[in-house]
Design a protein around this motif. Structure first.
Motif, PDB file in Angstrom:
ATOM      1  N   VAL A   1     -72.767  -4.325  74.857  1.00 49.03           N
ATOM      2  CA  VAL A   1     -73.236  -3.933  76.195  1.00 49.03           C
ATOM      3  C   VAL A   1     -74.343  -2.908  75.999  1.00 49.03           C
ATOM      4  N   LEU A   2     -75.552  -3.244  76.447  1.00 54.40           N
ATOM      5  CA  LEU A   2     -76.686  -2.326  76.311  1.00 54.40           C
ATOM      6  C   LEU A   2     -77.013  -1.734  77.665  1.00 54.40           C
ATOM      7  N   GLU A   3     -77.463  -0.486  77.663  1.00 48.69           N
ATOM      8  CA  GLU A   3     -77.813   0.169  78.925  1.00 48.69           C
ATOM      9  C   GLU A   3     -79.311   0.404  78.991  1.00 48.69           C
ATOM     10  N   VAL A   4     -79.905   0.008  80.108  1.00 50.12           N
ATOM     11  CA  VAL A   4     -81.351   0.196  80.289  1.00 50.12           C
ATOM     12  C   VAL A   4     -81.669   0.611  81.725  1.00 50.12           C
ATOM     13  N   SER A   5     -82.912   1.007  81.911  1.00 53.53           N
ATOM     14  CA  SER A   5     -83.404   1.258  83.256  1.00 53.53           C
ATOM     15  C   SER A   5     -84.860   0.829  83.291  1.00 53.53           C
ATOM     16  N   VAL A   6     -85.091  -0.329  83.863  1.00 58.40           N
ATOM     17  CA  VAL A   6     -86.444  -0.899  83.846  1.00 58.40           C
ATOM     18  C   VAL A   6     -87.421  -0.002  84.579  1.00 58.40           C
ATOM     19  N   THR A   7     -87.042   0.522  85.724  1.00 58.91           N
ATOM     20  CA  THR A   7     -88.004   1.308  86.509  1.00 58.91           C
ATOM     21  C   THR A   7     -88.052   2.781  86.104  1.00 58.91           C
ATOM     22  N   ALA A   8     -86.911   3.365  85.722  1.00 56.23           N
ATOM     23  CA  ALA A   8     -86.912   4.792  85.395  1.00 56.23           C
ATOM     24  C   ALA A   8     -87.284   5.068  83.938  1.00 56.23           C
TER      25      ALA A   8
ATOM     26  N   PRO B   1     -89.131   2.627  81.531  1.00 52.11           N
ATOM     27  CA  PRO B   1     -89.674   1.340  81.086  1.00 52.11           C
ATOM     28  C   PRO B   1     -89.955   1.269  79.585  1.00 52.11           C
ATOM     29  N   GLU B   2     -90.486   2.348  79.012  1.00 52.44           N
ATOM     30  CA  GLU B   2     -90.836   2.289  77.584  1.00 52.44           C
ATOM     31  C   GLU B   2     -89.599   2.133  76.705  1.00 52.44           C
ATOM     32  N   ALA B   3     -88.577   2.941  76.992  1.00 47.43           N
ATOM     33  CA  ALA B   3     -87.333   2.855  76.225  1.00 47.43           C
ATOM     34  C   ALA B   3     -86.684   1.481  76.422  1.00 47.43           C
ATOM     35  N   THR B   4     -86.740   0.983  77.644  1.00 41.77           N
ATOM     36  CA  THR B   4     -86.153  -0.324  77.940  1.00 41.77           C
ATOM     37  C   THR B   4     -86.867  -1.418  77.164  1.00 41.77           C
ATOM     38  N   ARG B   5     -88.199  -1.323  77.163  1.00 44.28           N
ATOM     39  CA  ARG B   5     -89.004  -2.305  76.435  1.00 44.28           C
ATOM     40  C   ARG B   5     -88.645  -2.311  74.951  1.00 44.28           C
ATOM     41  N   ALA B   6     -88.523  -1.122  74.383  1.00 45.46           N
ATOM     42  CA  ALA B   6     -88.196  -1.013  72.952  1.00 45.46           C
ATOM     43  C   ALA B   6     -86.813  -1.610  72.658  1.00 45.46           C
ATOM     44  N   THR B   7     -85.841  -1.249  73.481  1.00 44.61           N
ATOM     45  CA  THR B   7     -84.477  -1.781  73.309  1.00 44.61           C
ATOM     46  C   THR B   7     -84.477  -3.302  73.400  1.00 44.61           C
ATOM     47  N   MET B   8     -85.188  -3.815  74.398  1.00 41.61           N
ATOM     48  CA  MET B   8     -85.186  -5.257  74.633  1.00 41.61           C
ATOM     49  C   MET B   8     -85.932  -6.011  73.537  1.00 41.61           C
ATOM     50  N   MET B   9     -87.044  -5.440  73.058  1.00 42.02           N
ATOM     51  CA  MET B   9     -87.808  -6.127  72.017  1.00 42.02           C
ATOM     52  C   MET B   9     -86.968  -6.260  70.749  1.00 42.02           C
ATOM     53  N   ASP B  10     -86.231  -5.206  70.418  1.00 41.40           N
ATOM     54  CA  ASP B  10     -85.331  -5.258  69.262  1.00 41.40           C
ATOM     55  C   ASP B  10     -84.338  -6.406  69.407  1.00 41.40           C
ATOM     56  N   LEU B  11     -83.855  -6.546  70.613  1.00 39.24           N
ATOM     57  CA  LEU B  11     -82.817  -7.522  70.896  1.00 39.24           C
ATOM     58  C   LEU B  11     -83.336  -8.958  70.851  1.00 39.24           C
ATOM     59  N   ILE B  12     -84.559  -9.161  71.339  1.00 36.96           N
ATOM     60  CA  ILE B  12     -85.033 -10.543  71.478  1.00 36.96           C
ATOM     61  C   ILE B  12     -85.859 -11.039  70.287  1.00 36.96           C
ATOM     62  N   GLU B  13     -86.392 -10.110  69.506  1.00 38.61           N
ATOM     63  CA  GLU B  13     -87.207 -10.475  68.344  1.00 38.61           C
ATOM     64  C   GLU B  13     -86.511 -11.531  67.473  1.00 38.61           C
ATOM     65  N   GLY B  14     -87.185 -12.633  67.233  1.00 43.06           N
ATOM     66  CA  GLY B  14     -86.638 -13.669  66.357  1.00 43.06           C
ATOM     67  C   GLY B  14     -85.612 -14.576  67.019  1.00 43.06           C
ATOM     68  N   ASN B  15     -85.395 -14.393  68.311  1.00 41.89           N
ATOM     69  CA  ASN B  15     -84.416 -15.215  69.034  1.00 41.89           C
ATOM     70  C   ASN B  15     -85.079 -16.075  70.101  1.00 41.89           C
ATOM     71  N   ASN B  16     -84.350 -17.108  70.492  1.00 46.74           N
ATOM     72  CA  ASN B  16     -84.681 -17.835  71.723  1.00 46.74           C
ATOM     73  C   ASN B  16     -83.649 -17.378  72.739  1.00 46.74           C
ATOM     74  N   THR B  17     -84.078 -16.551  73.663  1.00 43.51           N
ATOM     75  CA  THR B  17     -83.150 -15.852  74.546  1.00 43.51           C
ATOM     76  C   THR B  17     -83.250 -16.349  75.979  1.00 43.51           C
ATOM     77  N   ILE B  18     -82.116 -16.644  76.589  1.00 41.58           N
ATOM     78  CA  ILE B  18     -82.131 -16.952  78.022  1.00 41.58           C
ATOM     79  C   ILE B  18     -81.577 -15.755  78.776  1.00 41.58           C
ATOM     80  N   LEU B  19     -82.228 -15.427  79.886  1.00 42.71           N
ATOM     81  CA  LEU B  19     -81.752 -14.351  80.745  1.00 42.71           C
ATOM     82  C   LEU B  19     -81.077 -14.952  81.963  1.00 42.71           C
ATOM     83  N   ILE B  20     -79.891 -14.434  82.238  1.00 43.67           N
ATOM     84  CA  ILE B  20     -79.105 -14.932  83.345  1.00 43.67           C
ATOM     85  C   ILE B  20     -78.655 -13.746  84.176  1.00 43.67           C
ATOM     86  N   GLY B  21     -78.672 -13.871  85.481  1.00 41.52           N
ATOM     87  CA  GLY B  21     -78.193 -12.773  86.304  1.00 41.52           C
ATOM     88  C   GLY B  21     -78.182 -13.138  87.771  1.00 41.52           C
TER      89      GLY B  21
END
Ligand code: GDP
Ligand code: ZN
Length: 302
Positions: A145-152, A154-174
């Motif tokens: 479970v990762l915690e982010v805040s896209v609007t508050a 954004p830079e930290a969220t981007r970094a967290t997400m890039m680590d997570l998706i790098e090298g993957n084929n990722t689907i986002l569901i919500g």
């Protein structure tokens, strides 16, 4: 030499009916399938033949590594092919549905795709403790479970997400309102332009948000955005597949008194006794029963 044709390969980035947009090296092609075939999914690697400068025909689908489905009473629908990862986007506010999370997790388990939960809007502090408490169940089952805040943040969220998706084929569901579009726009700044392009190419008309689309970020990394849906039907999964898609059931399977136990009301059921002792959450067993019930309700399935 002249008749040894090299196979042309491309990735399917969007689908609308029998029309597909495929990415081949630097160009996008509008493709159709031969005959009435509609078994191509977003994420498929296909062999194609050019029929004009920017149009082609899909000749074959290369073997898929994974295939994610959802289904209702009447039919199953391919969500995407060759995924390696499923991200479930939830938020502190509005409140998220456990039902959708567990269904997405079951879908990921049954198709061999790893799953992670992303809790967005952690800046909404008043609702954070409650959200964390509810997500502890899934963390306890082994799902990150990762915690982010896209609007508050954004830079930290981007970094967290890039680590997570790098090298993957990722689907986002919500569910809608969780911040999935905000997240996509943060990761893929020209996502909206790409969507408009796809929509125009496939002539989807007004239904611009109702198709699944793939954004290729680099050779090894793709992000797939699926339209928001409230229901995640899993009618296509058999009882045997369902019980194995709940990781907390696994240590207990084979321990029931009856070898063909349905873990419903049978005496000597190891799953039911784990529910009673609190090892298995009641809510998860309830969903298991619900999914078994739904799978029995299929009509005219092929
Ligand atoms: P979607 O329906 O899941 O695609 O959600 P959207 O991306 O449209 O976001 C829904 C609303 O939540 C919008 O008003 C966003 O501005 C807001 N939102 C998105 N991320 C955050 C966040 O990290 N914190 C807060 N407070 N609001 C956010
Ligand atoms: Zn049992």
């Amino acid at each position: 030499m002249s008749n040894t044709k090299t196979k042309l390969l491309a990735t399917v980035i969007a689908a609308h009916g029998r029309h597909y947009l495929v990415q081949a090296d630097d160009i996008k092609l509008h493709c159709v399938t031969r005959g009435k075939k509609t078994d191509v999914a977003v994420g498929d690697i296909v062999e194609y033949q050019l029929t004009s400068k920017n149009q082609g025909v899909i000749e074959a689908i290369t073997p898929r590594k994974t295939l994610l489905y959802r289904s209702d009473q009447y039919k199953s629908k391919m969500l995407a092919a060759n995924l390696t990862q499923l991200l479930i986007v939830v938020a502190t506010e509005p409140s998220f549905a456990d039902d959708l999370i567990s269904r997405a997790l079951v879908a990921s388990e049954s198709s061999g795709i790893k799953a992670t939960i992303v809790l967005n809007k952690i800046d909404v502090e008043a609702s954070l403790p409650k959200a964390r408490e509810r997500l502890a169940l899934y963390a306890g089952l082994g799902y990150p479970v990762l915690e982010v805040s896209v609007t508050a943040a954004p830079e930290a969220t981007r970094a967290t997400m890039m680590d997570l998706i790098e090298g993957n084929n990722t689907i986002l569901i919500g569910q809608s309102g969780m911040g999935k579009s905000s997240l996509i726009n943060l990761l893929i700044p020209d996502a909206e332009i790409a969507t408009r392009e796809i929509s125009a190419a496939l002539d989807t008309g007004k239904h611009t948000t109702t198709f699944t689309r793939l954004y290729q970020m680099d050779a090894e990394t793709a992000v797939i955005d699926s339209p928001g849906f409230q229901e995640f039907g899993l009618h296509h999964l058999s009882e045997g597949m369902l019980e194995r898609a709940f990781p907390e059931f696994l240590p207990h399977l084979g321990q029931c008194k009856f070898y063909n136990c349905h873990h419903h009301t049978e005496p000597g059921c190891a799953i039911l006794s784990a529910v009673k002792s609190g090892d298995i959450a009641q809510m998860r067993h309830d969903l298991f029963e619900q999914l078994v019930h739904e799978a029995a309700q299929t009509i005219g399935y092929k």
